[in-house]
Design an enzyme around this catalytic site. Structure first.
Site, PDB file in Angstrom:
ATOM      1  N   LYS A  70     -16.821   6.647   1.389  1.00  0.00           N
ATOM      2  CA  LYS A  70     -17.522   5.947   0.294  1.00  0.00           C
ATOM      3  C   LYS A  70     -17.405   4.430   0.450  1.00  0.00           C
ATOM      4  O   LYS A  70     -18.387   3.705   0.364  1.00  0.00           O
ATOM      5  CB  LYS A  70     -16.944   6.332  -1.087  1.00  0.00           C
ATOM      6  CG  LYS A  70     -16.962   7.815  -1.388  1.00  0.00           C
ATOM      7  CD  LYS A  70     -16.391   8.112  -2.751  1.00  0.00           C
ATOM      8  CE  LYS A  70     -14.930   7.726  -2.918  1.00  0.00           C
ATOM      9  NZ  LYS A  70     -13.985   8.509  -2.097  1.00  0.00           N
ATOM     10  N   ARG A 120     -14.997   8.930 -12.050  1.00  0.00           N
ATOM     11  CA  ARG A 120     -14.197   9.928 -11.344  1.00  0.00           C
ATOM     12  C   ARG A 120     -13.830  11.099 -12.240  1.00  0.00           C
ATOM     13  O   ARG A 120     -13.172  12.033 -11.791  1.00  0.00           O
ATOM     14  CB  ARG A 120     -12.914   9.249 -10.898  1.00  0.00           C
ATOM     15  CG  ARG A 120     -12.686   9.322  -9.431  1.00  0.00           C
ATOM     16  CD  ARG A 120     -11.412   8.570  -9.184  1.00  0.00           C
ATOM     17  NE  ARG A 120     -10.950   8.807  -7.882  1.00  0.00           N
ATOM     18  CZ  ARG A 120     -11.031   7.901  -6.908  1.00  0.00           C
ATOM     19  NH1 ARG A 120     -11.574   6.736  -7.119  1.00  0.00           N
ATOM     20  NH2 ARG A 120     -10.539   8.188  -5.739  1.00  0.00           N
ATOM     21  N   ARG A 135      -6.590   6.190   9.177  1.00  0.00           N
ATOM     22  CA  ARG A 135      -7.108   4.987   8.503  1.00  0.00           C
ATOM     23  C   ARG A 135      -6.091   3.854   8.558  1.00  0.00           C
ATOM     24  O   ARG A 135      -4.895   4.038   8.370  1.00  0.00           O
ATOM     25  CB  ARG A 135      -7.440   5.298   7.037  1.00  0.00           C
ATOM     26  CG  ARG A 135      -7.833   4.025   6.293  1.00  0.00           C
ATOM     27  CD  ARG A 135      -8.583   4.264   5.029  1.00  0.00           C
ATOM     28  NE  ARG A 135      -7.874   5.077   4.077  1.00  0.00           N
ATOM     29  CZ  ARG A 135      -8.402   5.473   2.926  1.00  0.00           C
ATOM     30  NH1 ARG A 135      -9.644   5.144   2.626  1.00  0.00           N
ATOM     31  NH2 ARG A 135      -7.707   6.205   2.087  1.00  0.00           N
ATOM     32  N   ARG A 145      -2.218   2.683   4.149  1.00  0.00           N
ATOM     33  CA  ARG A 145      -2.158   2.624   2.682  1.00  0.00           C
ATOM     34  C   ARG A 145      -1.041   3.511   2.150  1.00  0.00           C
ATOM     35  O   ARG A 145      -0.802   4.594   2.681  1.00  0.00           O
ATOM     36  CB  ARG A 145      -3.503   3.109   2.105  1.00  0.00           C
ATOM     37  CG  ARG A 145      -4.279   2.016   1.425  1.00  0.00           C
ATOM     38  CD  ARG A 145      -5.683   2.412   1.110  1.00  0.00           C
ATOM     39  NE  ARG A 145      -5.815   3.508   0.165  1.00  0.00           N
ATOM     40  CZ  ARG A 145      -6.985   3.911  -0.339  1.00  0.00           C
ATOM     41  NH1 ARG A 145      -8.094   3.303   0.007  1.00  0.00           N
ATOM     42  NH2 ARG A 145      -7.040   4.900  -1.176  1.00  0.00           N
ATOM     43  N   ARG A 164      -4.324  14.232  -3.704  1.00  0.00           N
ATOM     44  CA  ARG A 164      -5.578  13.544  -4.072  1.00  0.00           C
ATOM     45  C   ARG A 164      -6.781  14.475  -3.907  1.00  0.00           C
ATOM     46  O   ARG A 164      -7.714  14.436  -4.706  1.00  0.00           O
ATOM     47  CB  ARG A 164      -5.759  12.281  -3.218  1.00  0.00           C
ATOM     48  CG  ARG A 164      -4.812  11.166  -3.639  1.00  0.00           C
ATOM     49  CD  ARG A 164      -4.703  10.091  -2.589  1.00  0.00           C
ATOM     50  NE  ARG A 164      -5.934   9.373  -2.365  1.00  0.00           N
ATOM     51  CZ  ARG A 164      -6.179   8.637  -1.283  1.00  0.00           C
ATOM     52  NH1 ARG A 164      -5.274   8.534  -0.332  1.00  0.00           N
ATOM     53  NH2 ARG A 164      -7.313   7.992  -1.168  1.00  0.00           N
TER      54      ARG A 164
HETATM   55  P1  AP5 Z   1     -13.217   5.199   3.656  1.00  0.00           P
HETATM   56  O1  AP5 Z   1     -14.552   4.539   3.712  1.00  0.00           O
HETATM   57  O2  AP5 Z   1     -12.013   4.335   3.462  1.00  0.00           O
HETATM   58  O3  AP5 Z   1     -13.262   6.409   2.609  1.00  0.00           O
HETATM   59  P2  AP5 Z   1     -13.282   6.392   1.029  1.00  0.00           P
HETATM   60  O4  AP5 Z   1     -14.143   7.546   0.622  1.00  0.00           O
HETATM   61  O5  AP5 Z   1     -13.631   5.056   0.489  1.00  0.00           O
HETATM   62  O6  AP5 Z   1     -11.758   6.748   0.793  1.00  0.00           O
HETATM   63  P3  AP5 Z   1     -10.709   6.243  -0.263  1.00  0.00           P
HETATM   64  O7  AP5 Z   1      -9.409   6.899   0.121  1.00  0.00           O
HETATM   65  O8  AP5 Z   1     -10.709   4.749  -0.378  1.00  0.00           O
HETATM   66  O9  AP5 Z   1     -11.253   6.887  -1.522  1.00  0.00           O
HETATM   67  P4  AP5 Z   1     -10.461   7.234  -2.735  1.00  0.00           P
HETATM   68  O10 AP5 Z   1     -11.581   7.565  -3.618  1.00  0.00           O
HETATM   69  O11 AP5 Z   1      -9.423   8.252  -2.650  1.00  0.00           O
HETATM   70  O12 AP5 Z   1      -9.607   5.907  -2.976  1.00  0.00           O
HETATM   71  P5  AP5 Z   1      -9.807   4.709  -3.970  1.00  0.00           P
HETATM   72  O13 AP5 Z   1      -9.389   3.484  -3.293  1.00  0.00           O
HETATM   73  O14 AP5 Z   1     -11.143   4.768  -4.639  1.00  0.00           O
HETATM   74  O15 AP5 Z   1     -13.056   6.057   5.003  1.00  0.00           O
HETATM   75  C1  AP5 Z   1     -11.850   6.778   5.269  1.00  0.00           C
HETATM   76  C2  AP5 Z   1     -11.511   6.670   6.773  1.00  0.00           C
HETATM   77  O16 AP5 Z   1     -12.510   7.375   7.525  1.00  0.00           O
HETATM   78  C3  AP5 Z   1     -11.515   5.235   7.312  1.00  0.00           C
HETATM   79  O17 AP5 Z   1     -10.504   5.118   8.277  1.00  0.00           O
HETATM   80  C4  AP5 Z   1     -12.923   5.070   7.935  1.00  0.00           C
HETATM   81  O18 AP5 Z   1     -12.921   4.145   8.994  1.00  0.00           O
HETATM   82  C5  AP5 Z   1     -13.191   6.491   8.425  1.00  0.00           C
HETATM   83  N1  AP5 Z   1     -14.608   6.849   8.324  1.00  0.00           N
HETATM   84  C6  AP5 Z   1     -15.483   6.538   7.324  1.00  0.00           C
HETATM   85  N2  AP5 Z   1     -16.700   7.068   7.576  1.00  0.00           N
HETATM   86  C7  AP5 Z   1     -16.568   7.753   8.764  1.00  0.00           C
HETATM   87  C8  AP5 Z   1     -17.483   8.538   9.558  1.00  0.00           C
HETATM   88  N3  AP5 Z   1     -18.773   8.736   9.190  1.00  0.00           N
HETATM   89  N4  AP5 Z   1     -17.010   9.104  10.703  1.00  0.00           N
HETATM   90  C9  AP5 Z   1     -15.697   8.913  11.083  1.00  0.00           C
HETATM   91  N5  AP5 Z   1     -14.797   8.173  10.384  1.00  0.00           N
HETATM   92  C10 AP5 Z   1     -15.232   7.611   9.231  1.00  0.00           C
HETATM   93  O19 AP5 Z   1      -8.732   5.099  -5.125  1.00  0.00           O
HETATM   94  C11 AP5 Z   1      -7.342   5.082  -4.858  1.00  0.00           C
HETATM   95  C12 AP5 Z   1      -6.611   5.534  -6.111  1.00  0.00           C
HETATM   96  O20 AP5 Z   1      -6.924   4.634  -7.218  1.00  0.00           O
HETATM   97  C13 AP5 Z   1      -6.994   6.927  -6.640  1.00  0.00           C
HETATM   98  O21 AP5 Z   1      -6.280   7.957  -5.997  1.00  0.00           O
HETATM   99  C14 AP5 Z   1      -6.618   6.776  -8.121  1.00  0.00           C
HETATM  100  O22 AP5 Z   1      -5.234   6.884  -8.317  1.00  0.00           O
HETATM  101  C15 AP5 Z   1      -7.022   5.337  -8.435  1.00  0.00           C
HETATM  102  N6  AP5 Z   1      -8.408   5.250  -8.948  1.00  0.00           N
HETATM  103  C16 AP5 Z   1      -9.459   4.640  -8.336  1.00  0.00           C
HETATM  104  N7  AP5 Z   1     -10.560   4.755  -9.086  1.00  0.00           N
HETATM  105  C17 AP5 Z   1     -10.221   5.448 -10.188  1.00  0.00           C
HETATM  106  C18 AP5 Z   1     -10.944   5.911 -11.331  1.00  0.00           C
HETATM  107  N8  AP5 Z   1     -12.263   5.680 -11.475  1.00  0.00           N
HETATM  108  N9  AP5 Z   1     -10.260   6.596 -12.270  1.00  0.00           N
HETATM  109  C19 AP5 Z   1      -8.951   6.842 -12.145  1.00  0.00           C
HETATM  110  N10 AP5 Z   1      -8.208   6.457 -11.084  1.00  0.00           N
HETATM  111  C20 AP5 Z   1      -8.834   5.768 -10.115  1.00  0.00           C
END
Ligand code: AP5
Length: 214
Positions: A13, A88, A127, A160, A171
């Site tokens: 994402k 979410r 990652r 991370r 998660r």
């Molecule tokens: P990446 O693009 O980093 O994936 P992502 O979907 O953004 O993953 P996140 O882990 O950041 O999502 P998340 O939703 O768990 O975390 P967030 O920061 O929002 O890609 C992942 C890896 O794959 C990278 O190494 C990339 O290079 C590789 N990749 C990407 N595309 C690829 C492809 N096509 N082919 C091969 N490799 C690829 O949230 C973190 C925490 O914050 C949550 O757990 C929660 O505690 C809190 N939080 C955030 N938002 C909320 C909310 N709205 N409500 C409550 N808690 C929240």
């Protein structure tokens, strides 16, 4: 254009949201990045969010929803935005829909980046992120030019805190239980589009631009 990125943790994402933001000139609003910036700055919000994030749990809606709804009413959001990691939960989605309705607006596209759990584990273990500028890499699929160093700002890349295997499993459980129901929610709203997230980074982006248009 108002876009929501849906998908499991690690589905890509953030990677795609940054490219969308650059191509369409709209802000990328990532709740994860906002919380991590607050943790780094040692704020009260950061302290509270970290308790949940380190366990792989969601930060409570009460700490999240107003933050994002207010952010989307700032002047740079006039022509739209890409929301990454929000909503979410169903209550978060309902609050967003209600806030947008009050402004006579609606979500244009909810892009569901679809990747099976087994690929997710592989992606998360490789990652690497830059704590200075927020850039994301992968040791195999999106490697930096120099190992361990950010191409963009020269910062030292790190793993991370919530990418530890046990936390990733938690998660994913939380995603299936609390976030996956949003797929049906946005299907009913008439704006859901599924994207095959197992393809390469560039192929996924091409598919997205075909959906969003020029
Ligand atoms: P990446 O693009 O980093 O994936 P992502 O979907 O953004 O993953 P996140 O882990 O950041 O999502 P998340 O939703 O768990 O975390 P967030 O920061 O929002 O890609 C992942 C890896 O794959 C990278 O190494 C990339 O290079 C590789 N990749 C990407 N595309 C690829 C492809 N096509 N082919 C091969 N490799 C690829 O949230 C973190 C925490 O914050 C949550 O757990 C929660 O505690 C809190 N939080 C955030 N938002 C909320 C909310 N709205 N409500 C409550 N808690 C929240």
């Amino acid at each position: 254009m108002k876009i929501i990125m849906l998908g499991a943790p690690g589905a890509g994402k953030g990677t795609q949201a940054i490219k969308i933001s650059e191509k369409y000139g709209i802000p990328h609003i990532s709740t994860g990045d906002i919380f991590r910036a607050n943790i780094k700055a040692g704020t009260e919000l950061g302290r509270k969010a970290k308790e949940y994030m380190d366990q792989g749990l969601l930060v409570p809606d009460a700490l999240t929803t107003d933050l994002v709804v207010n952010r989307t009413s700032e002047p740079d959001c006039e022509n739209g935005y890409v929301l990454d990691g929000f909503p979410r939960t169903i209550p978060q989605a309902e609050c967003l829909t209600e806030a947008l309705e009050k402004r006579g607006e609606k979500v244009d596209f909810a892009l569901n980046v679809d990747v099976p759990d087994e690929n997710i584990i592989r992606r998360m273990s490789g990652r690497r992120v830059c704590p200075k500028c927020g850039a994301t890499y992968h040791v195999v699929y999106a490697a930096p030019e120099k190992e361990g160093v950010c191409d963009r700002c020269g910062g030292e890349l790190i793993i991370r805190d919530d990418d530890l295997p046990e936390t990733v499993k938690k998660r994913l459980d939380v995603y299936h239980e609390q976030t996956q129901p949003l797929i049906d929610y946005y299907e009913n709203e008439g704006c859901l589009v599924n994207v095959d997230g197992t393809k390469s980074l560039d192929e996924v982006f091409t598919a997205i631009t075909e959906i969003l248009g020029d």
